[in-house]
Scaffold this active site. Structure first.
Site, PDB file in Angstrom:
ATOM      1  CD  GLN A 101      89.747   1.872  39.320  1.00 29.17           C
ATOM      2  OE1 GLN A 101      90.581   2.153  40.170  1.00 29.17           O
ATOM      3  NE2 GLN A 101      88.374   2.090  39.506  1.00 29.17           N
ATOM      4  CG  HIS A 119      94.152  -1.914  37.897  1.00 32.29           C
ATOM      5  ND1 HIS A 119      93.429  -1.341  38.786  1.00 32.29           N
ATOM      6  CD2 HIS A 119      94.508  -0.991  37.289  1.00 32.29           C
ATOM      7  CE1 HIS A 119      93.743  -0.301  38.852  1.00 32.29           C
ATOM      8  NE2 HIS A 119      94.396   0.195  37.913  1.00 32.29           N
ATOM      9  CB  CYS A 147     108.418 -19.313  32.578  1.00 31.97           C
ATOM     10  SG  CYS A 147     108.344 -19.348  30.674  1.00 31.97           S
TER      11      CYS A 147
HETATM   12  P1  OAD Z   1      88.648   0.964  46.909  1.00 35.00           P
HETATM   13  O1  OAD Z   1      88.686   0.100  48.141  1.00 35.00           O
HETATM   14  O2  OAD Z   1      89.850   2.178  46.802  1.00 35.00           O
HETATM   15  O3  OAD Z   1      87.311   1.672  47.023  1.00 35.00           O
HETATM   16  C1  OAD Z   1      86.213   0.904  47.061  1.00 35.00           C
HETATM   17  C2  OAD Z   1      85.146   1.948  47.090  1.00 35.00           C
HETATM   18  O4  OAD Z   1      83.775   1.200  46.960  1.00 35.00           O
HETATM   19  C3  OAD Z   1      84.887   2.743  48.392  1.00 35.00           C
HETATM   20  O5  OAD Z   1      84.443   4.081  47.512  1.00 35.00           O
HETATM   21  C4  OAD Z   1      83.549   2.413  48.933  1.00 35.00           C
HETATM   22  O6  OAD Z   1      82.726   3.413  49.185  1.00 35.00           O
HETATM   23  C5  OAD Z   1      82.774   1.873  47.642  1.00 35.00           C
HETATM   24  N1  OAD Z   1      81.844   0.619  48.042  1.00 35.00           N
HETATM   25  C6  OAD Z   1      81.883  -0.298  49.072  1.00 35.00           C
HETATM   26  N2  OAD Z   1      80.849  -0.901  49.006  1.00 35.00           N
HETATM   27  C7  OAD Z   1      80.101  -0.700  48.006  1.00 35.00           C
HETATM   28  C8  OAD Z   1      78.840  -1.132  47.507  1.00 35.00           C
HETATM   29  N3  OAD Z   1      78.237  -2.303  47.924  1.00 35.00           N
HETATM   30  N4  OAD Z   1      78.529  -0.481  46.275  1.00 35.00           N
HETATM   31  C9  OAD Z   1      79.163   0.316  45.614  1.00 35.00           C
HETATM   32  N5  OAD Z   1      80.183   1.019  46.255  1.00 35.00           N
HETATM   33  C10 OAD Z   1      80.805   0.273  47.469  1.00 35.00           C
HETATM   34  O7  OAD Z   1      88.671   0.192  45.717  1.00 35.00           O
HETATM   35  P2  OAD Z   1      89.102   0.860  44.134  1.00 35.00           P
HETATM   36  O8  OAD Z   1      88.688   2.099  44.158  1.00 35.00           O
HETATM   37  O9  OAD Z   1      88.599  -0.340  43.314  1.00 35.00           O
HETATM   38  O10 OAD Z   1      94.695  -1.721  42.091  1.00 35.00           O
HETATM   39  O11 OAD Z   1      90.531   0.697  44.217  1.00 35.00           O
HETATM   40  C11 OAD Z   1      91.289   0.876  42.980  1.00 35.00           C
HETATM   41  C12 OAD Z   1      92.509   0.061  43.014  1.00 35.00           C
HETATM   42  O12 OAD Z   1      93.296   0.029  44.268  1.00 35.00           O
HETATM   43  C13 OAD Z   1      92.401  -1.388  42.859  1.00 35.00           C
HETATM   44  O13 OAD Z   1      92.021  -1.696  41.353  1.00 35.00           O
HETATM   45  C14 OAD Z   1      93.652  -2.028  43.335  1.00 35.00           C
HETATM   46  C15 OAD Z   1      93.800  -1.071  44.769  1.00 35.00           C
HETATM   47  O14 OAD Z   1      94.906  -0.992  45.064  1.00 35.00           O
HETATM   48  C16 OAD Z   1      95.618  -2.374  42.011  1.00 35.00           C
HETATM   49  O15 OAD Z   1      95.634  -3.456  42.760  1.00 35.00           O
HETATM   50  C17 OAD Z   1      96.625  -2.361  41.015  1.00 35.00           C
END
Ligand code: OAD
Length: 244
Positions: A101, A119, A147
């Site tokens: 993502q 994404h 553009c």
């Molecule tokens: P989130 O910020 O929602 O979640 C991040 C996750 O990473 C959380 O569950 C944390 O507990 C975990 N985390 C933090 N530090 C970590 C580490 N060192 N190792 C492993 N895990 C860790 O981010 P995403 O799930 O990526 O979309 O969010 C999904 C989407 O929401 C993103 O791609 C973005 C956002 O809005 C768009 O911009 C379209």
């Protein structure tokens, strides 16, 4: 941390592995996640003002400048042991699909090959009117640039809220999830769809589900194994067990 022997055996014997990554895998590279209470980007900024087509229409300069700031931050960061462990896992596996993502390009920088970027990628730019990739443009006095072909505003080639994912990219991710022996969900809060649906799709397929995250998520209960911890540390340890 103790890695269960059965988990290691499942990974060694798997012919098809899928890893889905989120912002957490890049946290150890110094890139902020989105939803963590103190440090997440969405605790400081409202996504509705910065990451929607409506926000870009209302204030294109604000949105372009915010992504330029993030691009700058990301371009100074480097892959961490978590990214490199997934490169190793890909080398050890017959068929490996890395679905991310993240828009930060760090998996590619680390050397992963078969990457599905759900994404988009912050280092690509496209025309907001024609939806075509643009590599060169004149630096305007005021952002965003235009553009060269139609003079429409340029924008980052990323998926915003209220936008659909590229159907071909989503289809590739779904197909991989439907057909894998092991599915790893790494560093994602599993709150954003359709990405959050991929482990659910994989679970219908009698595969081994593994979550790597310091915190629980809405899909933790679905998992066969939960490895609580930072992905850089956990994935490195996992690879040590596999390679031994
Ligand atoms: P989130 O910020 O929602 O979640 C991040 C996750 O990473 C959380 O569950 C944390 O507990 C975990 N985390 C933090 N530090 C970590 C580490 N060192 N190792 C492993 N895990 C860790 O981010 P995403 O799930 O990526 O979309 O969010 C999904 C989407 O929401 C993103 O791609 C973005 C956002 O809005 C768009 O911009 C379209």
């Amino acid at each position: 941390m103790r890695i269960p022997k059965r988990l290691v055996n499942d990974l060694i014997s798997a012919k098809k592995i899928v890893a889905l990554t989120g912002a957490g895998i890049s946290a150890e590279s110094g890139i902020p996640t989105f939803r963590e209470a103190q440090t997440g980007l969405w605790s400081k900024y409202d996504p509705q003002d910065l990451a929607t087509p409506q926000a870009f229409k209302k204030n294109p300069k604000l949105v372009w400048d915010w992504y330029s700031w993030r691009r700058e931050l990301i371009s100074k960061s480097h892959p961490n042991p978590g990214h490199y462990a997934l490169v190793e896992l890909e080398k050890q596996t017959q068929s490996f699909t890395l679905i991310t993502q993240n828009i930060d390009n760090l998996h590619s920088k680390a050397g992963s090959k078969n990457i599905v970027e759900l994404h988009g990628n912050i280092f690509r730019t496209k025309c907001s009117i024609e939806n075509t990739l643009v590599n060169k443009w004149d630096q305007p006095r005021s952002s965003p640039p235009r553009c060269p072909n139609c003079r429409g505003y340029l924008r980052p080639d990323v998926v915003w809220f209220n936008e659909n994912l590229d159907p071909k990219i989503l289809q590739a991710a779904v197909k991989a999830a439907e057909n894998c022996d092991v599915f790893l969900s790494i560093g994602t809060s599993s709150l954003v769809y359709p990405a959050a649906n991929l482990p659910i799709i994989a679970s219908h397929n009698d595969c081994t589900l593994i979550e790597i995250n310091p915190s629980s998520t809405p899909i933790t209960s679905l998992m066969d194994y939960v490895l609580k911890g930072a992905s850089g540390i956990v994935l490195q340890k996992l690879m040590e067990c596999i390679i031994q």
